[in-house]
Structures are given as C-alpha cells and as structure tokens.
Design a protein around this motif. Structure first.
Motif, PDB file in Angstrom:
ATOM      1  N   UNK A 103     -12.986   9.153 -11.248  1.00  0.00           N
ATOM      2  CA  UNK A 103     -14.404   9.312 -11.571  1.00  0.00           C
ATOM      3  C   UNK A 103     -14.685  10.725 -12.097  1.00  0.00           C
ATOM      4  N   UNK A 104     -15.496  10.810 -13.144  1.00  0.00           N
ATOM      5  CA  UNK A 104     -15.773  12.096 -13.790  1.00  0.00           C
ATOM      6  C   UNK A 104     -16.770  12.942 -13.013  1.00  0.00           C
ATOM      7  N   UNK A 105     -17.563  12.332 -12.156  1.00  0.00           N
ATOM      8  CA  UNK A 105     -18.644  13.054 -11.474  1.00  0.00           C
ATOM      9  C   UNK A 105     -18.250  13.571 -10.092  1.00  0.00           C
ATOM     10  N   UNK A 106     -16.979  13.667  -9.813  1.00  0.00           N
ATOM     11  CA  UNK A 106     -16.520  14.041  -8.475  1.00  0.00           C
ATOM     12  C   UNK A 106     -15.589  15.236  -8.518  1.00  0.00           C
ATOM     13  N   UNK A 107     -15.641  16.085  -7.498  1.00  0.00           N
ATOM     14  CA  UNK A 107     -14.714  17.213  -7.354  1.00  0.00           C
ATOM     15  C   UNK A 107     -13.706  16.852  -6.279  1.00  0.00           C
ATOM     16  N   UNK A 108     -12.436  17.084  -6.584  1.00  0.00           N
ATOM     17  CA  UNK A 108     -11.347  16.753  -5.670  1.00  0.00           C
ATOM     18  C   UNK A 108     -10.809  18.031  -5.048  1.00  0.00           C
ATOM     19  N   UNK A 109     -10.559  17.970  -3.742  1.00  0.00           N
ATOM     20  CA  UNK A 109     -10.065  19.139  -3.007  1.00  0.00           C
ATOM     21  C   UNK A 109      -8.595  19.020  -2.636  1.00  0.00           C
ATOM     22  N   UNK A 110      -8.054  17.812  -2.623  1.00  0.00           N
ATOM     23  CA  UNK A 110      -6.650  17.592  -2.266  1.00  0.00           C
ATOM     24  C   UNK A 110      -6.073  16.454  -3.108  1.00  0.00           C
ATOM     25  N   UNK A 111      -4.764  16.368  -3.107  1.00  0.00           N
ATOM     26  CA  UNK A 111      -4.088  15.274  -3.793  1.00  0.00           C
ATOM     27  C   UNK A 111      -4.436  13.951  -3.121  1.00  0.00           C
TER      28      UNK A 111
END
Length: 127
Positions: free
Chosen positions: A106-114
C-alpha cells in the motif's frame, strides 16, 4: 584462561577483529580493492545460489520473502514508505520478482520493519 588448543594467537585474533570492524559496522564491504569482495549472484543464476522467491500460496513463502527483503533492505532502510523501499531495492539490483512484490505494498503506509512489509502483503508464517 587459555586452553592451548587455539589455532591463532591472541594477537592474531585481535588483528582479525580489527580488520572486520568496518564490515560489521557498515554492513557492506569496506575494502578499496574490489577484487577482494565476493561477486554477487547474477540474475540468471539458478535459485540455489540466491534463494528462491516462491510462488504465491506455497509453504514457507512468508519466511522466504521476509528473508529476501531483509537481505536486500537491511536495517538502515526503515522507516520507509513503498516508494522509498522500491528505490532502495532498485539501487541494490534486486531481482524482478521481489520488486514486483514490493509494488503490491500500500502506498499510504509507512513500514518500520521487514515483518510489517511481509504482513502488508498478506503473507502469514507457516504453522
């Protein structure tokens, strides 16, 4: 306490630790001479050398995909959104199969881990 069965002396052991310090801290080779570095796997090498990226729905898919993303992204890529992850993957010459999976994020999300990346793809660990 020395057991007497060490193959290397204390001084040689310390010297080897010092030589590896840059590699351990940076996460990539630090030598000026490129011929010292191992050659990366080519795109047309068999899956045995790179680790396969399994087809959707197969057993162990989540673990394999998580391993491949972790290997390509490292710790320094996070936190990141989809575009940032795709940029890093392109820079590191990631196989097309893994990039195609990253494009599904998803383009609207920030990921913090794999693990967050793998979960966002809808992959669940085998139980």
């Amino acid at each position: 306490m020395q057991r007497g069965s060490d193959r290397l002396s204390v001084h040689k052991d310390d010297e080897m630790k010092h030589e590896l310090q840059g590699l351990i801290r940076s996460g990539h080779p630090t030598r000026a001479e490129e011929w010292h570095d191992p050659e990366p796997a080519a795109d047309d090498d068999p899956d045995v050398t790179q680790g396969p990226i399994p087809a959707r729905g197969t057993t162990g898919e989540a673990e394999t995909v998580r391993f491949e993303f972790a290997r390509r992204l490292g710790r320094t890529s996070f936190p990141a959104d989809r575009e940032e992850l795709l940029r890093v993957l392109e820079e590191r010459h990631t196989p097309d199969g893994l990039i195609a999976l990253a494009e599904e994020l998803p383009a609207d999300r920030t990921f913090h881990t794999v693990q967050e990346v793998v979960s966002a793809l809808g992959l669940r660990p085998a139980s």
